[in-house]
Design a protein around this motif. Structure first.
Motif, PDB file in Angstrom:
ATOM      1  N   TRP A  93       0.840  -1.205   0.000  1.00 41.89           N
ATOM      2  CA  TRP A  93       0.000   0.000   0.000  1.00 41.89           C
ATOM      3  C   TRP A  93       0.874   1.253   0.000  1.00 41.89           C
ATOM      4  CZ3 TRP A  93      -0.643   4.467   2.619  1.00 41.89           C
ATOM      5  CH2 TRP A  93      -1.820   5.192   2.372  1.00 41.89           C
ATOM      6  N   VAL A  94       1.899   1.257   0.873  1.00 44.52           N
ATOM      7  CA  VAL A  94       2.779   2.433   0.995  1.00 44.52           C
ATOM      8  C   VAL A  94       3.502   2.685  -0.336  1.00 44.52           C
ATOM      9  CG1 VAL A  94       4.844   3.345   2.143  1.00 44.52           C
ATOM     10  CG2 VAL A  94       3.061   2.223   3.498  1.00 44.52           C
ATOM     11  N   LEU A  95       4.004   1.627  -0.944  1.00 41.84           N
ATOM     12  CA  LEU A  95       4.719   1.789  -2.220  1.00 41.84           C
ATOM     13  C   LEU A  95       3.792   2.353  -3.295  1.00 41.84           C
ATOM     14  CD1 LEU A  95       6.838  -1.482  -2.246  1.00 41.84           C
ATOM     15  CD2 LEU A  95       7.768   0.831  -2.547  1.00 41.84           C
ATOM     16  N   ARG A  96       2.565   1.797  -3.389  1.00 36.68           N
ATOM     17  CA  ARG A  96       1.633   2.279  -4.424  1.00 36.68           C
ATOM     18  C   ARG A  96       1.290   3.738  -4.198  1.00 36.68           C
ATOM     19  NH1 ARG A  96      -1.329  -2.393  -3.252  1.00 36.68           N
ATOM     20  NH2 ARG A  96      -0.503  -4.088  -4.526  1.00 36.68           N
ATOM     21  N   ARG A  97       1.004   4.087  -2.946  1.00 36.68           N
ATOM     22  CA  ARG A  97       0.609   5.463  -2.657  1.00 36.68           C
ATOM     23  C   ARG A  97       1.790   6.418  -2.870  1.00 36.68           C
ATOM     24  NH1 ARG A  97      -3.410   8.004   0.022  1.00 36.68           N
ATOM     25  NH2 ARG A  97      -4.592   6.558  -1.274  1.00 36.68           N
ATOM     26  N   ALA A  98       2.972   6.008  -2.436  1.00 30.90           N
ATOM     27  CA  ALA A  98       4.149   6.882  -2.584  1.00 30.90           C
ATOM     28  C   ALA A  98       4.433   7.153  -4.061  1.00 30.90           C
ATOM     29  CB  ALA A  98       5.364   6.250  -1.902  1.00 30.90           C
ATOM     30  N   LEU A  99       4.316   6.116  -4.884  1.00 28.14           N
ATOM     31  CA  LEU A  99       4.602   6.312  -6.319  1.00 28.14           C
ATOM     32  C   LEU A  99       3.492   7.107  -6.999  1.00 28.14           C
ATOM     33  CD1 LEU A  99       6.179   2.821  -7.130  1.00 28.14           C
ATOM     34  CD2 LEU A  99       7.366   5.015  -6.843  1.00 28.14           C
ATOM     35  N   ALA A 100       2.248   6.942  -6.530  1.00 29.13           N
ATOM     36  CA  ALA A 100       1.149   7.748  -7.085  1.00 29.13           C
ATOM     37  C   ALA A 100       1.330   9.217  -6.699  1.00 29.13           C
ATOM     38  CB  ALA A 100      -0.202   7.222  -6.583  1.00 29.13           C
ATOM     39  N   ASP A 101       1.720   9.461  -5.434  1.00 31.62           N
ATOM     40  CA  ASP A 101       1.973  10.843  -4.997  1.00 31.62           C
ATOM     41  C   ASP A 101       3.137  11.436  -5.788  1.00 31.62           C
ATOM     42  OD1 ASP A 101      -0.085  10.631  -3.169  1.00 31.62           O
ATOM     43  OD2 ASP A 101       1.216  10.368  -1.417  1.00 31.62           O
ATOM     44  N   GLN A 102       4.186  10.626  -5.983  1.00 30.67           N
ATOM     45  CA  GLN A 102       5.341  11.126  -6.733  1.00 30.67           C
ATOM     46  C   GLN A 102       4.948  11.508  -8.159  1.00 30.67           C
ATOM     47  OE1 GLN A 102       8.534   8.394  -7.931  1.00 30.67           O
ATOM     48  NE2 GLN A 102       9.949   9.784  -6.913  1.00 30.67           N
ATOM     49  N   ARG A 103       4.060  10.723  -8.751  1.00 26.87           N
ATOM     50  CA  ARG A 103       3.572  11.067 -10.080  1.00 26.87           C
ATOM     51  C   ARG A 103       2.919  12.447 -10.069  1.00 26.87           C
ATOM     52  NH1 ARG A 103       1.609   8.782 -14.854  1.00 26.87           N
ATOM     53  NH2 ARG A 103       3.565   7.658 -14.738  1.00 26.87           N
ATOM     54  N   GLU A 104       2.149  12.726  -9.003  1.00 22.30           N
ATOM     55  CA  GLU A 104       1.467  14.026  -8.925  1.00 22.30           C
ATOM     56  C   GLU A 104       2.451  15.174  -8.790  1.00 22.30           C
ATOM     57  OE1 GLU A 104      -2.158  14.703  -6.838  1.00 22.30           O
ATOM     58  OE2 GLU A 104      -2.466  12.558  -6.510  1.00 22.30           O
ATOM     59  N   TRP A 105       3.471  15.017  -7.916  1.00 21.95           N
ATOM     60  CA  TRP A 105       4.377  16.164  -7.787  1.00 21.95           C
ATOM     61  C   TRP A 105       5.306  16.270  -9.006  1.00 21.95           C
ATOM     62  CZ3 TRP A 105       5.399  12.971  -3.087  1.00 21.95           C
ATOM     63  CH2 TRP A 105       6.576  12.209  -3.147  1.00 21.95           C
ATOM     64  N   SER A 106       5.631  15.150  -9.641  1.00 23.33           N
ATOM     65  CA  SER A 106       6.465  15.319 -10.834  1.00 23.33           C
ATOM     66  C   SER A 106       5.674  15.950 -11.981  1.00 23.33           C
ATOM     67  CB  SER A 106       7.182  14.035 -11.248  1.00 23.33           C
ATOM     68  OG  SER A 106       6.319  12.964 -11.240  1.00 23.33           O
ATOM     69  N   ASP A 107       4.352  15.723 -12.002  1.00 21.67           N
ATOM     70  CA  ASP A 107       3.518  16.425 -12.990  1.00 21.67           C
ATOM     71  C   ASP A 107       3.541  17.936 -12.764  1.00 21.67           C
ATOM     72  OD1 ASP A 107       2.883  14.106 -14.284  1.00 21.67           O
ATOM     73  OD2 ASP A 107       0.848  13.929 -13.458  1.00 21.67           O
ATOM     74  N   LEU A 108       3.864  18.354 -11.529  1.00 20.93           N
ATOM     75  CA  LEU A 108       3.992  19.786 -11.232  1.00 20.93           C
ATOM     76  C   LEU A 108       5.423  20.286 -11.449  1.00 20.93           C
ATOM     77  CD1 LEU A 108       1.833  19.775  -7.970  1.00 20.93           C
ATOM     78  CD2 LEU A 108       1.205  20.851 -10.132  1.00 20.93           C
ATOM     79  N   GLY A 109       6.273  19.409 -11.956  1.00 19.14           N
ATOM     80  CA  GLY A 109       7.635  19.823 -12.273  1.00 19.14           C
ATOM     81  C   GLY A 109       8.624  19.658 -11.136  1.00 19.14           C
ATOM     82  N   VAL A 110       8.243  18.902 -10.115  1.00 22.92           N
ATOM     83  CA  VAL A 110       9.106  18.738  -8.944  1.00 22.92           C
ATOM     84  C   VAL A 110       9.794  17.373  -8.997  1.00 22.92           C
ATOM     85  CG1 VAL A 110       9.132  18.570  -6.424  1.00 22.92           C
ATOM     86  CG2 VAL A 110       7.662  20.249  -7.549  1.00 22.92           C
ATOM     87  N   ASN A 111      11.122  17.385  -8.861  1.00 25.18           N
ATOM     88  CA  ASN A 111      11.923  16.156  -8.946  1.00 25.18           C
ATOM     89  C   ASN A 111      12.343  15.678  -7.573  1.00 25.18           C
ATOM     90  OD1 ASN A 111      12.226  15.437 -11.617  1.00 25.18           O
ATOM     91  ND2 ASN A 111      13.728  17.056 -11.962  1.00 25.18           N
ATOM     92  N   TRP A 112      11.477  15.057  -6.841  1.00 28.03           N
ATOM     93  CA  TRP A 112      11.863  14.514  -5.539  1.00 28.03           C
ATOM     94  C   TRP A 112      11.912  12.994  -5.623  1.00 28.03           C
ATOM     95  CZ3 TRP A 112       7.648  17.457  -2.292  1.00 28.03           C
ATOM     96  CH2 TRP A 112       8.055  18.798  -2.097  1.00 28.03           C
ATOM     97  N   ARG A 113      13.089  12.439  -5.265  1.00 27.59           N
ATOM     98  CA  ARG A 113      13.144  10.990  -5.070  1.00 27.59           C
ATOM     99  C   ARG A 113      12.261  10.658  -3.873  1.00 27.59           C
ATOM    100  NH1 ARG A 113      18.632   8.096  -2.975  1.00 27.59           N
ATOM    101  NH2 ARG A 113      17.833   8.815  -0.974  1.00 27.59           N
ATOM    102  N   VAL A 114      11.646   9.469  -3.872  1.00 30.24           N
ATOM    103  CA  VAL A 114      10.851   9.099  -2.706  1.00 30.24           C
ATOM    104  C   VAL A 114      11.484   7.888  -2.017  1.00 30.24           C
ATOM    105  CG1 VAL A 114       9.139   7.612  -3.884  1.00 30.24           C
ATOM    106  CG2 VAL A 114       8.493   8.864  -1.806  1.00 30.24           C
ATOM    107  N   SER A 115      11.610   7.972  -0.691  1.00 31.64           N
ATOM    108  CA  SER A 115      12.153   6.873   0.104  1.00 31.64           C
ATOM    109  C   SER A 115      11.026   6.196   0.873  1.00 31.64           C
ATOM    110  CB  SER A 115      13.195   7.396   1.096  1.00 31.64           C
ATOM    111  OG  SER A 115      14.337   7.865   0.424  1.00 31.64           O
ATOM    112  N   VAL A 116      11.047   4.863   0.863  1.00 32.52           N
ATOM    113  CA  VAL A 116      10.027   4.064   1.544  1.00 32.52           C
ATOM    114  C   VAL A 116      10.740   3.113   2.513  1.00 32.52           C
ATOM    115  CG1 VAL A 116       8.350   2.193   1.179  1.00 32.52           C
ATOM    116  CG2 VAL A 116       8.279   4.240  -0.269  1.00 32.52           C
ATOM    117  N   ASN A 117      10.205   3.000   3.723  1.00 32.25           N
ATOM    118  CA  ASN A 117      10.771   2.086   4.724  1.00 32.25           C
ATOM    119  C   ASN A 117      10.267   0.669   4.496  1.00 32.25           C
ATOM    120  OD1 ASN A 117      12.169   3.925   6.865  1.00 32.25           O
ATOM    121  ND2 ASN A 117      10.216   4.935   6.403  1.00 32.25           N
ATOM    122  N   VAL A 118      11.165  -0.296   4.547  1.00 28.51           N
ATOM    123  CA  VAL A 118      10.728  -1.685   4.441  1.00 28.51           C
ATOM    124  C   VAL A 118      11.190  -2.464   5.671  1.00 28.51           C
ATOM    125  CG1 VAL A 118      10.686  -1.634   1.922  1.00 28.51           C
ATOM    126  CG2 VAL A 118      12.710  -2.471   3.090  1.00 28.51           C
TER     127      VAL A 118
END
Ligand code: C2E
Ligand code: MG
Ligand code: MG
Ligand code: MG
Length: 291
Positions: A93-118
């Motif tokens: 769930w965390v991975l899917r949501r993090a990558l979906a959120d990243q898609r949204e901010w990259s659509d706004l032109g923001v280049n943030w790598r996302v880190s997820v805890n496993v």
């Protein structure tokens, strides 16, 4: 309404001690429901490149928005998920949501790598690397925009399986970070033999680094060792300008902590450090200034 958080904490804590008791079953059921019903939320904390002061990435930190108990921190339910077999759906769930959120901010032109805890249990599963790569593919994401934070404990619980997972993910381009470094039992040999990109110095060594001679020695040694092994170094738990300055001078690459920002929804982070998200067609700058 019985949303007093103190009460909730006591209930959850008891369940850690008795995961098979009746209250544990209720919590597990609730947690499963929370995952299925999107009661979980991700907060993000920025990671700052010390030389430039720019945000280069964010760490996703999960919270449970409980309908009556309020916002429950991960320390109160991630251990239960680990004990009850719910850590796999939780991490997915965390991975899917993090990558979906990243898609949204990259659509706004923001280049943030996302880190997820496993968790240790994730890395012990032979199927884990393939599951992560499937989620990345389904999200249309680039593996290079994802970092997985693994603890020393996760690497040493089941070393062969963890090493296989980490190696497969790294070969696919996912960055690997050792979280809470200095608190576990990773040998230098393990750091050398695994494809580690980043070492995160645990905040117990960082919080007093501007004043404690002993902590400075430890942090300086970790920086030297990590760089010698080809890893970048992030300090976690930076709470003061003095600590941030000391770390920068000591050659630490990046930092994270309340001094810069507390974890928050990504839209809030973006609007505080980048201007309003819904500004209507304006393109944000290339880098996000914090200092
Ligand atoms: P962590 O990965 O080491 O995350 C850093 C924790 O330190 C976060 O707590 C963060 O809010 C807190 N923190 C950040 N800056 C500061 C600071 O300057 N001072 C202090 N005192 N604390 C700071 P949080 O969000 O409560 O998470 C706690 C732990 O729960 C995390 O430690 C991580 O091990 C685990 N966790 C969080 N999200 C997830 C997740 O999605 N999956 C898994 N498996 N574990 C998670
Ligand atoms: Mg972490
Ligand atoms: Mg950490
Ligand atoms: Mg920590």
């Amino acid at each position: 309404y019985q949303g007093k958080r103190g009460t909730a904490r006591i209930v959850v804590y008891e369940e850690h001690k008795a995961p098979l008791g009746s209250s544990g079953l209720i919590l597990q059921g609730e947690l499963r429901h929370a995952i299925d019903q999107d009661e979980l939320a991700l907060y993000y904390q920025p990671q700052i490149e010390l030389v430039t002061g720019a945000i280069y990435g964010v760490e996703a930190l999960v919270r449970w928005q409980h309908p009556t108990r309020g916002l429950i921190p991960p320390g109160d339910f991630v251990p239960t998920a680990e004990l009850s077999g719910l850590i796999e759906p939780l991490t997915a769930w965390v991975l899917r949501r993090a990558l979906a959120d990243q898609r949204e901010w990259s659509d706004l032109g923001v280049n943030w790598r996302v880190s997820v805890n496993v968790s240790a249990r994730n890395l012990s599963s032979a199927a884990f690397a393939a599951q992560v790569l499937d989620i990345i593919a389904a999200a249309g994401a680039n593996p290079r925009d994802l970092c997985l934070e693994v603890t020393e404990t996760a690497l040493t619980t089941n070393p062969e399986a963890a090493s296989a997972s980490v190696t497969a993910l790294s070969n696919a381009g996912v960055a690997i970070s050792i979280d809470d470094f200095g608190t576990g039992y990773t040998s230098l040999w393990q750091v050398r033999s695994l494809p580690v990109d980043e070492v995160k110095i645990d905040r117990t060594f960082v919080k007093d680094v501007s004043t404690s001679e002993a902590d400075r020695s430890i942090v300086q040694a970790i920086i030297g060792l990590s760089h010698g092994l080809g890893c970048t170094v992030t300090a976690e738990g930076v709470e003061s300008a003095a600590a941030a300055l000391w770390l920068k001078v000591a050659g630490c690459d990046s930092a994270q902590g309340y001094h810069y920002a507390r974890p928050k929804p990504w839209q809030e982070l973006l609007s505080e450090h980048h201007g309003p998200v819904d500004a209507g067609g304006t393109t944000p700058q290339d880098s996000t200034e914090v200092l």
